[in-house]
Scaffold this motif. Structure first.
Motif, short mmCIF file in Angstrom:
data_model
loop_
_atom_site.label_atom_id
_atom_site.label_comp_id
_atom_site.label_asym_id
_atom_site.label_seq_id
_atom_site.Cartn_x
_atom_site.Cartn_y
_atom_site.Cartn_z
N LEU A 299 36.49 30.14 10.84
CA LEU A 299 36.41 29.34 12.07
C LEU A 299 36.44 30.26 13.27
N LYS A 300 35.55 30.02 14.21
CA LYS A 300 35.49 30.82 15.44
C LYS A 300 36.42 30.17 16.46
N LEU A 301 37.52 30.86 16.76
CA LEU A 301 38.51 30.36 17.71
C LEU A 301 38.94 31.49 18.63
N GLY A 302 38.61 31.38 19.89
CA GLY A 302 39.04 32.39 20.86
C GLY A 302 38.23 33.66 20.77
N PHE A 303 38.74 34.68 21.47
CA PHE A 303 38.03 35.96 21.51
C PHE A 303 39.00 37.09 21.84
N ASP A 304 38.62 38.28 21.40
CA ASP A 304 39.27 39.51 21.84
C ASP A 304 38.38 40.11 22.91
N TYR A 305 38.88 41.08 23.62
CA TYR A 305 38.07 41.68 24.67
C TYR A 305 38.42 43.15 24.88
N VAL A 306 37.46 43.86 25.47
CA VAL A 306 37.65 45.24 25.88
C VAL A 306 37.19 45.33 27.32
N VAL A 307 38.00 45.95 28.18
CA VAL A 307 37.64 46.16 29.57
C VAL A 307 37.62 47.66 29.82
N SER A 308 36.51 48.16 30.34
CA SER A 308 36.38 49.58 30.68
C SER A 308 36.49 49.73 32.18
N ALA A 309 37.27 50.72 32.62
CA ALA A 309 37.44 50.96 34.05
C ALA A 309 37.52 52.47 34.27
N ARG A 310 37.25 52.87 35.51
CA ARG A 310 37.34 54.29 35.86
C ARG A 310 37.79 54.44 37.31
N MET A 311 38.21 55.64 37.61
CA MET A 311 38.55 55.95 39.00
C MET A 311 37.23 56.01 39.77
N PRO A 312 37.18 55.49 40.98
CA PRO A 312 35.96 55.61 41.77
C PRO A 312 35.61 57.09 41.96
N MET A 313 34.33 57.40 42.01
CA MET A 313 33.87 58.80 42.07
C MET A 313 34.49 59.57 43.23
N GLU A 314 34.50 59.00 44.44
CA GLU A 314 35.04 59.71 45.60
C GLU A 314 36.50 60.08 45.36
N LYS A 315 37.24 59.16 44.81
CA LYS A 315 38.66 59.37 44.62
C LYS A 315 38.91 60.44 43.55
N SER A 316 38.21 60.37 42.44
CA SER A 316 38.46 61.32 41.36
C SER A 316 37.96 62.71 41.71
N VAL A 317 36.86 62.82 42.47
CA VAL A 317 36.32 64.12 42.85
C VAL A 317 37.20 64.80 43.89
N ASN A 318 37.72 64.04 44.85
CA ASN A 318 38.46 64.60 45.97
C ASN A 318 39.97 64.62 45.78
N GLU A 319 40.45 63.95 44.77
CA GLU A 319 41.90 63.85 44.59
C GLU A 319 42.52 65.22 44.40
N GLY A 320 43.58 65.48 45.11
CA GLY A 320 44.31 66.73 44.96
C GLY A 320 43.79 67.87 45.82
N LYS A 321 42.65 67.68 46.48
CA LYS A 321 42.12 68.74 47.35
C LYS A 321 42.78 68.66 48.72
N PRO A 322 43.07 69.80 49.32
CA PRO A 322 43.59 69.78 50.69
C PRO A 322 42.56 69.16 51.63
#
Length: 113
Positions: A86-109
């Motif tokens: 019987l098909k009841l409900g669902f499982d799911y997967v959510v993919s997410a990432r840091m936005p490019m600007e944030k991940s590229v520039n993070e930690g730089k003076p």
């Protein structure tokens, strides 16, 4: 029985909170859950294991009868299903990432940005 049920967070809650945390949701996928009669019986047996914790024997007896009826109903329904499931409900997967600007520039003076 006084026990707290396990529940997953809804997919829209997950997506909202990922975005609030500054992440970019890339993709979400849902996968149907297919239950065999044996899988349903395993879940009903969890319910049966809680009957001794009910506040009254009468309530536990009534709930036990309801569980037994659900087991019979699930057997009939899975037997009628072409897949035996019987098909009841669902499982799911959510993919997410840091936005490019944030991940590229993070930690730089600041003078290097």
């Amino acid at each position: 029985a006084g026990h707290r049920c396990y529940r997953e967070y809804p997919i829209d809650w997950i997506e909202r909170h990922l975005e609030k945390a500054g992440l970019e949701v890339i993709h979400s996928s849902k996968f149907p859950i297919l239950y065999s009669h044996a899988a349903i019986v395993r879940q009903l047996n969890v319910a049966r294991s809680k009957l001794s914790l009910f506040p009254s024997k009468a309530l536990a007896r009534e709930m036990g009868q309801a569980i037994d009826a659900l087991e019979e109903e699930s057997k009939v329904a899975t037997d009628k299903s072409s897949t035996g499931r019987l098909k009841l409900g669902f499982d799911y997967v959510v993919s997410a990432r840091m936005p490019m600007e944030k991940s590229v520039n993070e930690g730089k003076p600041k003078d290097e940005l």
